[in-house]
Design an enzyme around this catalytic site. Structure first.
Site, PDB file in Angstrom:
ATOM      1  N   TRP A  57       0.952  -1.433   0.145  1.00 26.04           N
ATOM      2  CA  TRP A  57       0.155  -0.250  -0.090  1.00 26.04           C
ATOM      3  C   TRP A  57       1.092   0.946   0.110  1.00 26.04           C
ATOM      4  O   TRP A  57       1.899   1.309   0.735  1.00 26.04           O
ATOM      5  CB  TRP A  57      -0.848   0.113   0.921  1.00 26.04           C
ATOM      6  CG  TRP A  57      -1.885   1.106   1.528  1.00 26.04           C
ATOM      7  CD1 TRP A  57      -2.903   1.530   0.509  1.00 26.04           C
ATOM      8  CD2 TRP A  57      -1.832   2.341   2.877  1.00 26.04           C
ATOM      9  NE1 TRP A  57      -3.257   2.997   1.451  1.00 26.04           N
ATOM     10  CE2 TRP A  57      -3.170   3.079   2.045  1.00 26.04           C
ATOM     11  CE3 TRP A  57      -1.280   1.969   3.768  1.00 26.04           C
ATOM     12  CZ2 TRP A  57      -3.601   4.226   2.891  1.00 26.04           C
ATOM     13  CZ3 TRP A  57      -2.249   2.585   4.872  1.00 26.04           C
ATOM     14  CH2 TRP A  57      -2.845   3.974   4.651  1.00 26.04           C
ATOM     15  N   ASP A  85       1.607  -8.866   0.239  1.00 27.53           N
ATOM     16  CA  ASP A  85      -0.296  -8.363   0.644  1.00 27.53           C
ATOM     17  C   ASP A  85      -0.115  -7.089  -0.454  1.00 27.53           C
ATOM     18  O   ASP A  85       0.285  -6.185  -0.824  1.00 27.53           O
ATOM     19  CB  ASP A  85      -0.689  -8.344   1.321  1.00 27.53           C
ATOM     20  CG  ASP A  85      -1.913  -7.385   1.590  1.00 27.53           C
ATOM     21  OD1 ASP A  85      -2.632  -8.501   1.820  1.00 27.53           O
ATOM     22  OD2 ASP A  85      -2.325  -6.263   1.834  1.00 27.53           O
ATOM     23  N   TYR A  90      -4.541  -0.437  -5.102  1.00 26.41           N
ATOM     24  CA  TYR A  90      -3.178  -0.060  -4.603  1.00 26.41           C
ATOM     25  C   TYR A  90      -2.743  -0.058  -6.298  1.00 26.41           C
ATOM     26  O   TYR A  90      -2.839   0.073  -7.019  1.00 26.41           O
ATOM     27  CB  TYR A  90      -2.154  -1.194  -4.183  1.00 26.41           C
ATOM     28  CG  TYR A  90      -2.847  -1.237  -2.586  1.00 26.41           C
ATOM     29  CD1 TYR A  90      -3.752  -0.756  -1.872  1.00 26.41           C
ATOM     30  CD2 TYR A  90      -1.970  -2.000  -2.185  1.00 26.41           C
ATOM     31  CE1 TYR A  90      -4.184  -1.155  -0.525  1.00 26.41           C
ATOM     32  CE2 TYR A  90      -2.356  -2.739  -0.837  1.00 26.41           C
ATOM     33  CZ  TYR A  90      -3.280  -2.574   0.154  1.00 26.41           C
ATOM     34  OH  TYR A  90      -3.713  -3.188   0.929  1.00 26.41           O
ATOM     35  N   SER A 188     -11.719  -7.661   5.451  1.00 29.82           N
ATOM     36  CA  SER A 188     -10.557  -7.128   5.712  1.00 29.82           C
ATOM     37  C   SER A 188     -11.126  -5.701   6.246  1.00 29.82           C
ATOM     38  O   SER A 188     -12.594  -4.749   5.168  1.00 29.82           O
ATOM     39  CB  SER A 188     -10.140  -6.242   4.504  1.00 29.82           C
ATOM     40  OG  SER A 188      -8.888  -6.092   4.969  1.00 29.82           O
ATOM     41  N   LYS A 254       8.548   9.686  13.456  1.00 28.43           N
ATOM     42  CA  LYS A 254       9.857  11.152  13.227  1.00 28.43           C
ATOM     43  C   LYS A 254       8.438  12.191  12.580  1.00 28.43           C
ATOM     44  O   LYS A 254       9.162  13.325  12.239  1.00 28.43           O
ATOM     45  CB  LYS A 254       9.254   9.984  11.985  1.00 28.43           C
ATOM     46  CG  LYS A 254       7.484  10.019  11.189  1.00 28.43           C
ATOM     47  CD  LYS A 254       7.953   9.732   9.539  1.00 28.43           C
ATOM     48  CE  LYS A 254       8.010   8.408   9.375  1.00 28.43           C
ATOM     49  NZ  LYS A 254       7.918   7.768   7.770  1.00 28.43           N
ATOM     50  N   TYR A 262       8.619  14.601   2.214  1.00 31.65           N
ATOM     51  CA  TYR A 262       8.796  13.209   2.384  1.00 31.65           C
ATOM     52  C   TYR A 262       8.142  11.741   2.638  1.00 31.65           C
ATOM     53  O   TYR A 262       8.160  10.603   2.073  1.00 31.65           O
ATOM     54  CB  TYR A 262       9.776  12.532   1.424  1.00 31.65           C
ATOM     55  CG  TYR A 262      10.859  13.856   0.392  1.00 31.65           C
ATOM     56  CD1 TYR A 262      10.516  13.959  -1.005  1.00 31.65           C
ATOM     57  CD2 TYR A 262      11.632  14.461   1.024  1.00 31.65           C
ATOM     58  CE1 TYR A 262      10.907  15.317  -1.482  1.00 31.65           C
ATOM     59  CE2 TYR A 262      12.425  15.353   0.457  1.00 31.65           C
ATOM     60  CZ  TYR A 262      12.043  15.424  -1.013  1.00 31.65           C
ATOM     61  OH  TYR A 262      12.796  16.546  -2.194  1.00 31.65           O
ATOM     62  N   GLY A 323       5.002  -2.046   5.884  1.00 30.69           N
ATOM     63  CA  GLY A 323       5.174  -0.757   5.333  1.00 30.69           C
ATOM     64  C   GLY A 323       6.801  -0.259   5.151  1.00 30.69           C
ATOM     65  O   GLY A 323       7.379  -0.016   6.068  1.00 30.69           O
ATOM     66  N   GLU A 332      15.046  -2.774   9.375  1.00 32.66           N
ATOM     67  CA  GLU A 332      14.666  -2.361  11.182  1.00 32.66           C
ATOM     68  C   GLU A 332      13.831  -2.945  11.329  1.00 32.66           C
ATOM     69  O   GLU A 332      13.541  -3.030  12.615  1.00 32.66           O
ATOM     70  CB  GLU A 332      15.153  -0.874  10.649  1.00 32.66           C
ATOM     71  CG  GLU A 332      14.480  -0.286  12.509  1.00 32.66           C
ATOM     72  CD  GLU A 332      14.167   1.528  12.502  1.00 32.66           C
ATOM     73  OE1 GLU A 332      13.882   1.523  13.678  1.00 32.66           O
ATOM     74  OE2 GLU A 332      14.150   1.986  11.471  1.00 32.66           O
TER      75      GLU A 332
END
Length: 367
Positions: A57, A85, A90, A188, A254, A262, A323, A332
């Site tokens: 996604w 997935d 998407y 979903s 973040k 970005y 993601g 990470e």
């Protein structure tokens, strides 16, 4: 639930090559050596999925280049991830095209992969969306063409459709499975009641019931996955595949001093995320994340790793979809596996105290 680390340093993952795709993870804590359950059954089905999956996604066919997408998929596969997935909606179908091209180029055995897609929003025409028999069959056919695959492992109904009778949807899902276009089907963003209805219809007419619900799950959204889905799992065997473990990046920390350029919240069409972060509730969440950061430092991991491990510690979760927009981010995130054994009951209790949002099931009230 898992042994705690006996050292102050982060647990080290040892990777050893096996005959199966990717690698098997085992963590060492002095002795005895104990292997983490990296592969789990999807609900009560026999389908084995990696406890971390790679989602597409926003990223595939959109935010990142096709080259980066290939790098991420290769990295994931080489580290034992077998679950990928996507969805027809998407990047207006481009995510499926990118995913399919990579699978073809890499020459991976189809039997070593678990590919899932979701059907609901197809094209602009009235008949190109929803969960009618027509759109489920035509939509999945179009998805398979974009993916260049004969079948997907799981086809998900991307949301409930109040305009289509449940029996029609369940019959269509059973049909695509019988035709070999999919192995299993799932839901979903469905409510427990809707999933239960689908199961009842399947049982009544001898059709195929859903095996899994894809649900949003992270430190700030817990009720469904921690209270409602476990009841469904015990009653009808429906498992949980969860998405957004970092709450679209909010939990990564973040956004603690605004919206960086970005980032996802700076993208066109994500004003809702920006508003959420800058709201009063968003500021309260950032304050809690600062406290959680201290726990992460104590465990020798990053905040995203702590957040993903926290999702994985839930035994009702079959797989957590990640993601990532670059290789460092993905590595990470995969490193969260190392943190899982360190989440002792006292650490979980500490996290719950900071979050202050632990949901309680009916049986908790009775006890």
């Amino acid at each position: 639930m898992y042994p705690e680390s006996t050292t102050g340093s982060p647990a080290r993952l040892s990777l050893r090559q096996t005959g199966s795709p990717g690698m098997i993870y085992s963590t060492r804590y002095g002795s005895p050596k104990r292997q983490l359950q990296f592969y789990r059954n999807l609900g009560k089905s026999g389908l084995r999925v990696s406890c971390l999956g790679l989602g597409t996604w926003v990223t595939f066919g959109g935010q990142i280049t096709d080259e980066m997408a290939e790098q991420l998929m290769t990295l994931a596969y080489d580290n034992g991830i077998n679950l990928f997935d996507t969805a027809e909606v998407y990047a207006a179908g481009k995510a499926e095209v990118v995913l399919g091209n990579i699978i073809k180029k890499k020459g991976w055995r189809r039997s070593s992969l678990v590919i899932t897609t979701k059907i609901f929003w197809g094209g602009k025409a009235e008949t190109e969306r929803g969960l009618s028999r027509k759109h489920i069959i035509e939509g999945l056919k179009a998805s398979l063409e974009r993916l260049q695959l004969e079948y997907v492992d799981v086809v998900f109904a991307n949301r409930p459709d109040p305009n289509t009778p449940m029996e029609e949807t369940v019959r269509a899902m059973t049909h695509v499975i019988n035709q070999g276009m999919a192995m299993y089907w799932g839901t979903s963003r469905w409510s427990s009641m809707e999933i239960m209805e689908a199961y009842s219809v399947a049982r009544q007419f001898n059709l195929t019931p859903p095996i899994c619900e894809q649900a949003e799950y992270h430190m700030f959204q817990r009720e469904k996955v921690e209270v409602q889905l476990p009841e469904l799992f015990h009653k009808i065997g429906v498992g949980a595949m969860t998405w957004s473990p970092l709450a679209c990046g909010i939990v990564s920390g973040k956004y603690d001093s605004g919206i960086p350029p970005y980032s996802r919240a700076s993208l066109k069409g994500y004003q809702w995320l920006k508003d959420k972060i800058l709201s009063e509730e968003g500021r309260r969440q950032q304050a809690k994340l600062k406290e959680l950061q201290a726990i992460a430092e104590r465990l020798g991991c990053t905040l995203p790793q702590l957040a993903i491990a926290w999702c994985l510690r839930n035994e009702g979760v079959s797989s957590v979809l990640l993601g990532a927009s670059n290789a460092d981010q993905l590595m990470e995130n995969i490193g969260a596996i190392q943190v899982l054994p360190k989440l002792s009951s006292s650490i979980i209790h500490e996290i719950d105290s900071i979050l202050g949002n632990k949901p309680y099931s009916k049986k908790d009230y009775r006890s």
